[in-house]
Scaffold this motif. Structure first.
Motif, mmCIF file in Angstrom:
data_model
loop_
_atom_site.group_PDB
_atom_site.id
_atom_site.type_symbol
_atom_site.label_atom_id
_atom_site.label_comp_id
_atom_site.label_asym_id
_atom_site.label_seq_id
_atom_site.Cartn_x
_atom_site.Cartn_y
_atom_site.Cartn_z
ATOM 1 N N UNK A 247 0.830 -1.202 0.000
ATOM 2 C CA UNK A 247 0.000 0.000 0.000
ATOM 3 C C UNK A 247 0.869 1.259 0.000
ATOM 4 N N UNK A 248 2.053 1.189 0.608
ATOM 5 C CA UNK A 248 2.917 2.368 0.725
ATOM 6 C C UNK A 248 3.280 2.973 -0.627
ATOM 7 N N UNK A 249 3.724 2.202 -1.635
ATOM 8 C CA UNK A 249 3.997 2.819 -2.954
ATOM 9 C C UNK A 249 2.789 3.513 -3.558
ATOM 10 N N UNK A 250 1.593 2.946 -3.351
ATOM 11 C CA UNK A 250 0.379 3.578 -3.889
ATOM 12 C C UNK A 250 0.138 4.935 -3.233
ATOM 13 N N UNK A 251 0.310 4.996 -1.913
ATOM 14 C CA UNK A 251 0.114 6.259 -1.198
ATOM 15 C C UNK A 251 1.127 7.302 -1.668
ATOM 16 N N UNK A 252 2.380 6.889 -1.853
ATOM 17 C CA UNK A 252 3.426 7.825 -2.282
ATOM 18 C C UNK A 252 3.140 8.371 -3.675
ATOM 19 N N UNK A 253 2.792 7.496 -4.611
ATOM 20 C CA UNK A 253 2.544 7.933 -5.989
ATOM 21 C C UNK A 253 1.339 8.862 -6.052
ATOM 22 N N UNK A 254 0.280 8.542 -5.318
ATOM 23 C CA UNK A 254 -0.897 9.407 -5.321
ATOM 24 C C UNK A 254 -0.591 10.764 -4.691
ATOM 25 N N UNK A 255 0.214 10.765 -3.640
ATOM 26 C CA UNK A 255 0.576 12.028 -2.987
ATOM 27 C C UNK A 255 1.422 12.898 -3.910
ATOM 28 N N UNK A 256 2.337 12.288 -4.649
ATOM 29 C CA UNK A 256 3.167 13.061 -5.585
ATOM 30 C C UNK A 256 2.321 13.635 -6.712
ATOM 31 N N UNK A 257 1.424 12.824 -7.260
ATOM 32 C CA UNK A 257 0.544 13.327 -8.314
ATOM 33 C C UNK A 257 -0.317 14.483 -7.837
ATOM 34 N N UNK A 258 -0.826 14.381 -6.615
ATOM 35 C CA UNK A 258 -1.623 15.474 -6.055
ATOM 36 C C UNK A 258 -0.784 16.733 -5.883
ATOM 37 N N UNK A 259 0.458 16.576 -5.412
ATOM 38 C CA UNK A 259 1.334 17.730 -5.207
ATOM 39 C C UNK A 259 1.672 18.407 -6.527
ATOM 40 N N UNK A 260 1.956 17.647 -7.568
ATOM 41 C CA UNK A 260 2.294 18.236 -8.865
ATOM 42 C C UNK A 260 1.110 18.988 -9.463
ATOM 43 N N UNK A 261 -0.093 18.425 -9.304
ATOM 44 C CA UNK A 261 -1.279 19.138 -9.782
ATOM 45 C C UNK A 261 -1.510 20.408 -8.968
ATOM 46 N N UNK A 262 -1.227 20.346 -7.665
ATOM 47 C CA UNK A 262 -1.388 21.531 -6.816
ATOM 48 C C UNK A 262 -0.398 22.628 -7.207
ATOM 49 N N UNK A 263 0.797 22.250 -7.645
ATOM 50 C CA UNK A 263 1.789 23.243 -8.077
ATOM 51 C C UNK A 263 1.283 24.007 -9.299
ATOM 52 N N UNK A 264 0.726 23.274 -10.269
ATOM 53 C CA UNK A 264 0.190 23.937 -11.462
ATOM 54 C C UNK A 264 -0.939 24.892 -11.082
#
Length: 435
Positions: A247-264
């Motif tokens: 589950x940990x890799x899934x949480x990390x990837x989703x968190x990174x995707x959310x952060x990158x969208x938040x930056x835009x």
């Protein structure tokens, strides 16, 4: 290469490792399978015990350890081998599985990443059309809130932090990078690092950046190896540690995707807060402060860690299937196994097709441009220039004077610097688009 070296070390030292004895009480603790006692014979579920760490079949007299090769390890009474010859053989097979899946995972990552960027190539080609130049004429004034980029990211939910990040979380699944986002980020990058209006092929640059990021995420480090060892050590019957580790890799990837969208989205909000009217395309402000710890590379490290753990989980499943069978004691809770493999496949697709290409694009919004800005020929020229200066310095000539002296080939060592300056002029930046 590292996996092959580890396998070579195991082959060289297997006879010494098999002679290491540990107390029987330790060999019977923290097992991945339940121990079943039957009239003095201790067996792991299905006749198998921990075949990676203790990994010996106990039949009859507990003082004897029967190895796969037929030899017997002599240990004092009350002790057993740390790992058997059969266990070492299985470890070799596990390393082979890791290497095979490593190659397959890398090929899948690059294939999906390039497929995602194929649409960006169409948008890049469109920037050379007359329609694009007319619609984004720098002399044309528009209200900021009427531009596609700002209108897409500025809504009422941006005022509420929870809703802002929730929407950013969902955007990575639905149109993670739209045409307006790509053109706005491209425009901001060119204005910050090149001459405004340059005919720079931004898509080819992102493609080279993705290849550089790929080289990083398929590597290995002591930290990643330590995490893999911890996953194996904590694989204890009843803990379901492998499921939570998947589950940990899934949480990390989703968190990174959310952060990158938040930056835009943040960059679009900043444009709205600074200006009411804009000329041409809205100009985003590039800064490292948008990223975690003001370091864009930290997100790449997390992607690297998530992909490694995900590959390790999937490899472990196929290795157990091959060695002990699909319905062995390692897979007592088969529902968890199916869920774990499904999550692993989903993480691999999500990271390869969405997160990694998105990172390659958004990471350009940092304060510093990457070395991928130079094509291969320019990189070689810079390396040759650096080697020429280094040779001059080794001969006793100062670094400052060596830059202005003539190189051994008859060209000035500083010529690559002048070559770099071409990228900041409108006329010569056209050469980059054909590189």
């Amino acid at each position: 290469m590292i996996l092959g070296f580890i396998s070579l070390l195991l082959t060289f030292g297997q006879s010494y490792i098999a002679k290491i004895c540990i107390p029987e009480t330790l060999s019977n603790t923290m097992l991945p399978c339940p121990i079943k006692t039957d009239t003095g014979t201790a067996e792991a579920g299905g006749g198998h015990r921990r075949k990676l760490l203790t990994n010996a079949l106990i039949r009859g007299n507990i003082q004897h350890r029967i190895l796969a090769a037929g030899s017997i390890v002599s240990c004092p009474l009350g002790k057993g081998p740390l790992i058997s010859m059969n266990g070492l053989h299985q470890l070799h097979i596990f390393i082979f599985f890791l290497a095979v899946f490593h190659v397959a995972s890398g090929a899948l990552t690059m294939t999906l990443g390039r497929a995602k960027m194929r649409r960006w190539k169409e948008w890049e080609t469109e920037t050379s059309s007359i329609e694009y130049e007319f619609s984004n004429d720098p002399s044309r004034f528009r209200f900021v809130h009427e531009t596609s980029f700002v209108r897409r990211h500025t809504n009422f939910w941006n005022r509420i932090t929870i809703l802002f990040y929730f929407v950013s979380f969902l955007k990575q699944f639905f149109s993670s990078v739209c045409k307006a986002d790509y053109l706005a980020l491209r425009h901001g990058f060119i204005n910050a690092h090149l001459a405004p209006g340059s005919k720079f092929n931004f898509q080819k640059y992102i493609k080279r950046t993705l290849e550089d990021d790929f080289k990083a995420v398929v590597g290995i480090s002591p930290v990643l190896w330590a995490s893999a060892v911890m996953v194996l050590l904590l694989n204890v019957n009843g803990w379901e540690e492998l499921f939570w580790a998947s589950i940990l890799p899934l949480v990390i990837i989703l968190a990174i995707g959310m952060k990158l969208q938040a930056i835009i989205a943040r960059m679009a909000i900043e444009i709205q807060e600074r200006h009411v009217v804009v000329q041409g395309i809205p100009l985003v402000q590039l800064s490292d402060r948008h990223f975690w710890f003001k370091n864009p590379q930290f997100a790449l490290f997390l992607i690297h860690f998530a992909l490694f753990q995900n590959a390790f989980q999937i490899t472990y499943f196929f290795w157990i299937w091959y060695e002990f069978g699909l319905k062995s004691c390692f897979h007592d809770n088969f529902d968890f196994i199916i869920a774990r493999v499904s999550v692993g496949v989903g993480v691999q697709f999500l990271c390869s097709y969405i997160t990694l290409p998105l990172y390659a694009l958004v990471s350009q919004m940092g304060s510093h441009m990457k070395r991928s800005i130079f094509d291969e020929q320019t990189s070689k020229a810079l390396k040759k220039w650096h080697q020429a200066v280094k040779k001059k310095h080794e001969k006793g000539t100062s670094h400052a004077s060596s830059v202005h002296e003539t190189s051994p080939r008859g060209s000035s060592p500083a010529s690559p610097l002048r070559h770099m300056q071409r990228y900041r002029t409108i006329g010569h930046t056209r050469e980059l688009s054909n590189s």
